[in-house]
Write a protein that holds these residues in place. Structure first.
Motif, PDB file in Angstrom:
ATOM      1  N   VAL A 484       0.859  -1.191   0.000  1.00 46.58           N
ATOM      2  CA  VAL A 484       0.000   0.000   0.000  1.00 46.58           C
ATOM      3  C   VAL A 484       0.895   1.241   0.000  1.00 46.58           C
ATOM      4  O   VAL A 484       1.753   1.388   0.872  1.00 46.58           O
ATOM      5  CB  VAL A 484      -0.926  -0.014   1.239  1.00 46.58           C
ATOM      6  N   ASN A 485       0.669   2.153  -0.946  1.00 45.64           N
ATOM      7  CA  ASN A 485       1.551   3.302  -1.070  1.00 45.64           C
ATOM      8  C   ASN A 485       0.831   4.517  -1.677  1.00 45.64           C
ATOM      9  O   ASN A 485      -0.389   4.497  -1.861  1.00 45.64           O
ATOM     10  CB  ASN A 485       2.793   2.930  -1.894  1.00 45.64           C
ATOM     11  N   GLY A 486       1.589   5.555  -1.979  1.00 45.73           N
ATOM     12  CA  GLY A 486       1.018   6.792  -2.516  1.00 45.73           C
ATOM     13  C   GLY A 486       1.944   7.426  -3.534  1.00 45.73           C
ATOM     14  O   GLY A 486       2.251   6.835  -4.553  1.00 45.73           O
ATOM     15  N   HIS A 487       2.411   8.644  -3.271  1.00 47.27           N
ATOM     16  CA  HIS A 487       3.415   9.379  -4.043  1.00 47.27           C
ATOM     17  C   HIS A 487       2.943   9.869  -5.413  1.00 47.27           C
ATOM     18  O   HIS A 487       3.189  11.021  -5.767  1.00 47.27           O
ATOM     19  CB  HIS A 487       4.693   8.556  -4.206  1.00 47.27           C
ATOM     20  N   VAL A 488       2.288   9.026  -6.201  1.00 52.62           N
ATOM     21  CA  VAL A 488       1.969   9.395  -7.589  1.00 52.62           C
ATOM     22  C   VAL A 488       0.684  10.224  -7.681  1.00 52.62           C
ATOM     23  O   VAL A 488       0.317  10.660  -8.780  1.00 52.62           O
ATOM     24  CB  VAL A 488       1.866   8.144  -8.489  1.00 52.62           C
ATOM     25  N   VAL A 492      -4.160   3.823  -8.508  1.00 52.72           N
ATOM     26  CA  VAL A 492      -3.670   2.777  -9.409  1.00 52.72           C
ATOM     27  C   VAL A 492      -3.569   1.486  -8.593  1.00 52.72           C
ATOM     28  O   VAL A 492      -2.958   1.475  -7.527  1.00 52.72           O
ATOM     29  CB  VAL A 492      -2.269   3.105  -9.975  1.00 52.72           C
ATOM     30  N   ILE A 493      -4.150   0.411  -9.090  1.00 51.37           N
ATOM     31  CA  ILE A 493      -4.026  -0.896  -8.438  1.00 51.37           C
ATOM     32  C   ILE A 493      -3.394  -1.857  -9.433  1.00 51.37           C
ATOM     33  O   ILE A 493      -3.907  -2.051 -10.534  1.00 51.37           O
ATOM     34  CB  ILE A 493      -5.383  -1.416  -7.943  1.00 51.37           C
ATOM     35  N   THR A 494      -2.265  -2.453  -9.032  1.00 46.10           N
ATOM     36  CA  THR A 494      -1.455  -3.264  -9.934  1.00 46.10           C
ATOM     37  C   THR A 494      -1.306  -4.679  -9.390  1.00 46.10           C
ATOM     38  O   THR A 494      -0.889  -4.856  -8.247  1.00 46.10           O
ATOM     39  CB  THR A 494      -0.052  -2.647 -10.088  1.00 46.10           C
ATOM     40  N   PRO A 495      -1.630  -5.695 -10.202  1.00 50.21           N
ATOM     41  CA  PRO A 495      -1.364  -7.072  -9.776  1.00 50.21           C
ATOM     42  C   PRO A 495       0.093  -7.430 -10.050  1.00 50.21           C
ATOM     43  O   PRO A 495       0.630  -7.119 -11.119  1.00 50.21           O
ATOM     44  CB  PRO A 495      -2.310  -7.897 -10.650  1.00 50.21           C
ATOM     45  N   HIS A 496       0.750  -8.054  -9.094  1.00 44.78           N
ATOM     46  CA  HIS A 496       2.121  -8.520  -9.289  1.00 44.78           C
ATOM     47  C   HIS A 496       2.149 -10.036  -9.157  1.00 44.78           C
ATOM     48  O   HIS A 496       1.741 -10.582  -8.130  1.00 44.78           O
ATOM     49  CB  HIS A 496       3.058  -7.911  -8.244  1.00 44.78           C
ATOM     50  N   PHE A 504       0.891 -10.738  -5.327  1.00 42.90           N
ATOM     51  CA  PHE A 504       0.325  -9.791  -4.373  1.00 42.90           C
ATOM     52  C   PHE A 504      -0.186  -8.589  -5.148  1.00 42.90           C
ATOM     53  O   PHE A 504       0.109  -8.409  -6.338  1.00 42.90           O
ATOM     54  CB  PHE A 504       1.368  -9.367  -3.322  1.00 42.90           C
ATOM     55  N   TRP A 505      -0.977  -7.756  -4.464  1.00 46.89           N
ATOM     56  CA  TRP A 505      -1.546  -6.561  -5.073  1.00 46.89           C
ATOM     57  C   TRP A 505      -0.810  -5.315  -4.582  1.00 46.89           C
ATOM     58  O   TRP A 505      -0.535  -5.191  -3.388  1.00 46.89           O
ATOM     59  CB  TRP A 505      -3.028  -6.430  -4.725  1.00 46.89           C
ATOM     60  N   GLU A 506      -0.530  -4.411  -5.498  1.00 44.45           N
ATOM     61  CA  GLU A 506       0.020  -3.107  -5.135  1.00 44.45           C
ATOM     62  C   GLU A 506      -1.103  -2.072  -5.247  1.00 44.45           C
ATOM     63  O   GLU A 506      -1.712  -1.911  -6.305  1.00 44.45           O
ATOM     64  CB  GLU A 506       1.177  -2.717  -6.050  1.00 44.45           C
ATOM     65  N   ILE A 507      -1.371  -1.377  -4.143  1.00 47.41           N
ATOM     66  CA  ILE A 507      -2.499  -0.445  -4.058  1.00 47.41           C
ATOM     67  C   ILE A 507      -1.953   0.967  -3.846  1.00 47.41           C
ATOM     68  O   ILE A 507      -1.437   1.293  -2.775  1.00 47.41           O
ATOM     69  CB  ILE A 507      -3.436  -0.838  -2.898  1.00 47.41           C
TER      70      ILE A 507
END
Length: 591
Positions: A484-488, A492-496, A504-507
């Protein structure tokens, strides 16, 4: 994955013993049991390669307050499932009003969603993410407002209202009855960095009070008058109190007498009723979010009595390019530019509260009892972090889930991030030590914004690691559910799915300074069919969608904060993301 903890961690993490000692009656979601870097790391012992061994040694040190009570079941009220601020028709400056909500989208790229899971699922944890609050001392001398002469989004008309806007977000969370998808208790709030804007002591104090509660006067310099670009008379900026037809008024921005006095007037935050934790971002660690600390001229300029408010488009473009390309990471050319324009600067009231704060001061502010609020003490950080000079930690989210907060900023300068080998080793070890529990990773930077591998001045011989390397590391651990992050400043939700590893999911969640000004509720559930689901639900602040622009009350200012952000020149509607990046159910296989 079994719901039992490993034998190695059970002794160190006997939460029931700790809670009994603290007089707590039972375990609740989100109790903040913080886990620290081991003593070998804290004393600067040598570390090995990216996946190297570091001796264990965490210890529980903090217990937070209780989470809110659960609701009977799912709900939508107060979330973007029920409604979203929407502009009226027409062109130019547009007022906001009620609009339809965003539906929940099921995503199955990492695992097939199986029928009947809603009747089987068991909640594991639920929490709220804040990110990129950018609480701004908008009169700060170091600010780069004049970059607007080459990039219209380099200065935002809403920035003077960041504090009442953030308070309204706190009020929204306090009004929630639980997690919207499951009705489970909300355990805590995590901020994923850029809590402040200019790395200034003034902003750090405001942030701590917004989160923990208290009265805030978002002003610096002259205690009686605003002294910034918005009363400069310059056409480049919206001059709200003046009748001058500046560039923004020609686009429909209103004339609001008394706006600046209200913007720097006292407001009150109730403080979060939930425990809260902090993750550090580049704007928290670096002056202006991009320059390494230590230049004495810039430090003196920050607290001094002169402020540059205008710059030619050509010079602004050169400065912006140097920041983007990281060719001036410690601000030497920036310093020379300021010196060259000394005669053009305007006199302002000096203020030592505008001084940049160090990592040590950031940590100590979190440990200050005055800012404990709903807890936990330190908000994730502990004296061990101060002693070791680190800003990363792990903590207990629930019986089956741990949280890990990373420091992805690079003290060497630049707004992109990375992590050092010592932190990567600690992360790898922590995930292995808790292999029998699920893990959620928190950071400021995203996987695609961790490309700055400039050495940390404090660790010149240590290698820095990119976002792609971090994805590989996380993919080597089947217990990682989400990053779970921010910055941009965009949803955006990205499957890895890591080759030879796990998924895992990047949120990544939009900021609370730019439109659409959102935060996110995240829920983890076991579907009892070999899959897990991560629910994400976006929320807006509690500010009304529309008030009269002359309403300069605290709620009125928060509403105006949202409306100005929508209308800001350079605002990007795409920051809201696609439907698949907003309210979702993200399915993945159990590790």
């Amino acid at each position: 994955m079994p719901r039992l903890r490993s034998v190695a961690t059970a002794a160190a993490l006997n939460r029931r013993t700790l809670l009994a000692a603290a007089g707590a009656a039972s375990l609740t979601t989100g109790l903040g049991l913080a886990l620290r870097p081991g003593p070998s790391h804290a004393t600067g012992a040598p570390v090995g390669s990216l996946a190297g061994e570091v001796p264990a040694g965490e210890a529980p040190v903090a217990v937070s307050g209780r989470a809110t009570a659960a609701t009977p079941g799912p709900y939508t009220h107060g979330t973007t499932l029920a409604g979203v601020a929407t502009p009226g028709s027409g062109s130019g400056y547009r007022r906001l009003g009620d609009g339809p909500g965003w539906k929940r989208v099921v995503r199955g790229e990492l695992a097939e969603p199986r029928s009947g899971r809603a009747d089987r699922r068991t909640p594991l944890a639920a929490f709220v993410q804040f990110t990129d609050l950018h609480l701004a001392d908008c009169q700060h001398p170091l600010r780069l407002e004049y970059l607007r002469s080459t990039d219209q989004h380099a200065w935002r008309p809403q920035e003077a209202l960041s504090v009442p806007g953030a308070i309204a977000l706190v009020e929204r969370v306090n009004s929630l009855h639980g997690a919207p998808a499951t009705g489970a208790p909300l355990g805590f709030v995590m901020t994923t960095g850029d809590n402040t804007d200019n790395n200034a002591h003034s902003e750090l104090e405001w942030y701590m009070k917004v989160m923990s509660g208290g009265r805030i006067t978002p002003n610096s310099g002259d205690p009686r008058h605003y002294e910034g670009v918005q009363n400069s008379g310059l056409d480049l900026y919206w001059q709200p109190d003046s009748t001058v037809r500046d560039a923004d008024k020609r686009k429909g921005f209103p004339h609001i007498p008394g706006f600046l006095a209200a913007a720097i007037g006292e407001v009150r935050s109730p403080g979060l009723r939930l425990p809260w934790y902090s993750t550090v971002g580049n704007h928290d660690a670096l002056p202006l979010g991009c320059y390494g600390q230590g230049d004495p001229y810039l430090a003196e300029y920050a607290i001094g009595g002169r402020k540059l408010m205008s710059l030619s488009a050509a010079e602004a473009a050169t400065l912006q390019q140097a920041i983007s390309d990281a060719t001036d990471p410690v601000g030497l050319r920036f310093r020379d530019l300021l010196r060259a324009h000394t005669r053009e600067m305007r006199a302002v009231t000096p203020d030592e509260k505008r001084a940049p704060y160090t990592a040590d001061e950031y940590l100590k502010a979190h440990l200050d009892p005055a800012y404990t609020g709903a807890g936990p003490v330190g908000h994730g950080y502990a004296q061990a972090n101060v002693d070791a000079g680190t800003q990363y930690y792990s903590f207990r989210i629930s019986d089956d889930v741990i949280g890990i907060s990373l420091d992805t900023t690079d003290a060497g300068g630049h707004y992109l991030g990375s992590i050092g080998t010592a932190q990567a080793n600690w992360l790898d070890r922590t995930l292995r030590d808790h292999r029998d529990e699920y893990a959620v990773i928190f950071s400021h930077h995203t996987s695609t914004s961790m490309e700055n591998t400039r050495p940390d001045p404090a660790r010149p011989g240590e290698r820095r690691h990119s976002g792609a390397e971090l994805v590989t590391l996380l993919g080597g651990h089947p217990n990682v559910l989400a990053w779970v992050n921010g910055h941009v400043h965009k949803n955006v939700i990205t499957p890895h799915s890591v080759p030879g590893g796990h998924s895992f999911w990047e949120i990544s969640t939009a900021s609370h300074v730019d439109h659409p000004q959102l935060a996110r509720i995240i829920e983890l559930v076991d579907n009892k069919d070999g899959t897990l689901s991560v629910f994400t639900t976006l929320i807006e602040s509690a500010a009304p969608y529309r008030t009269d622009v002359t309403d300069l009350s605290q709620p009125g200012l928060a509403a105006l904060y949202r409306e100005l952000a929508f209308n800001a020149p350079g605002a990007k509607p795409a920051r809201a993301g696609e439907a698949t990046d907003r309210n979702t159910e993200l399915v993945l296989k159990k590790g």
